[in-house]
Design an enzyme around this catalytic site. Sequence first.
Site: not given
Length: 258
Positions: A16-17, A61, A88, A92, A140, A163, A167, A193
């Site tokens: 991913g990102i 971890d 990062n 998710y 996010s 989530y 964030k 993002p």
Amino acid sequence: MRLEGKTAIITGAGQGIGKAFAERFLAEGAKVVIAEISPERGARALEDLKGRGEVELVVTDISDDASAAACAEHTAARFGRIDILVNNAALYYDIDNSDNSPEYLKRVFDVNLHGAWLMTRNVAPYMVEQKYGRIINQSSNAAYMYVLPPSERPFEEVGAFSYSQTKWGVIGLTKFMASQLGKYGVTVNCISPGVTMTEATDKIVPRGFQDMIKYMSAMQTVLQPEDVAGAAVFFAGDDARFVTGQVLCVDGGQIMPA
């Protein structure tokens, strides 16, 4: 190359990102450590990135203090310094938004928010000693999405919004860490993002909503992982040496905070 000679740890860079960050940082001349919890995912990313620059995998971890410390120690021993940390990694891909239990909320906090703190806690001493560092946290736009979609379901319980909560916490953590570390030449900034077209997004975001996403921003287009990487390069480079404690929304104009 804007990051030539720099050493970067990028958590969750196996996909991913995070992987897009690793690709871009290598292209900009940085040495990259992929700090990834999944050995298999990390190995695949490492194989794909071979030949693009100096890169290696450290299975990490981020929710475990000893593991975070080992990643920092290995990077410093291997490359002599740690210049950049990109926080990062987050829950998710496997997030369960239907689980409102206190136990699950704690688990998401342990990774998404406390994991960023633990990695910074273990990397910061190296940056403070060398009087230089760039810490980039990943939030996010979910942190800003206060209005929920209409629902006909009767009230059952107060949602955990796990989530989104974590964030939003990353944004606050960014500002507190920036305030503490600035006098040592260490900047701390945050990227927020919008919904980004990754494998994880394809798994957890309903297809119908994916089709609507591009109409929810000023630019009316979808966000790709590489679109976020440029912001990380800016925060990581010397052009941003007087920028700290800031949040940059990379979303094509979906969220426009004052």
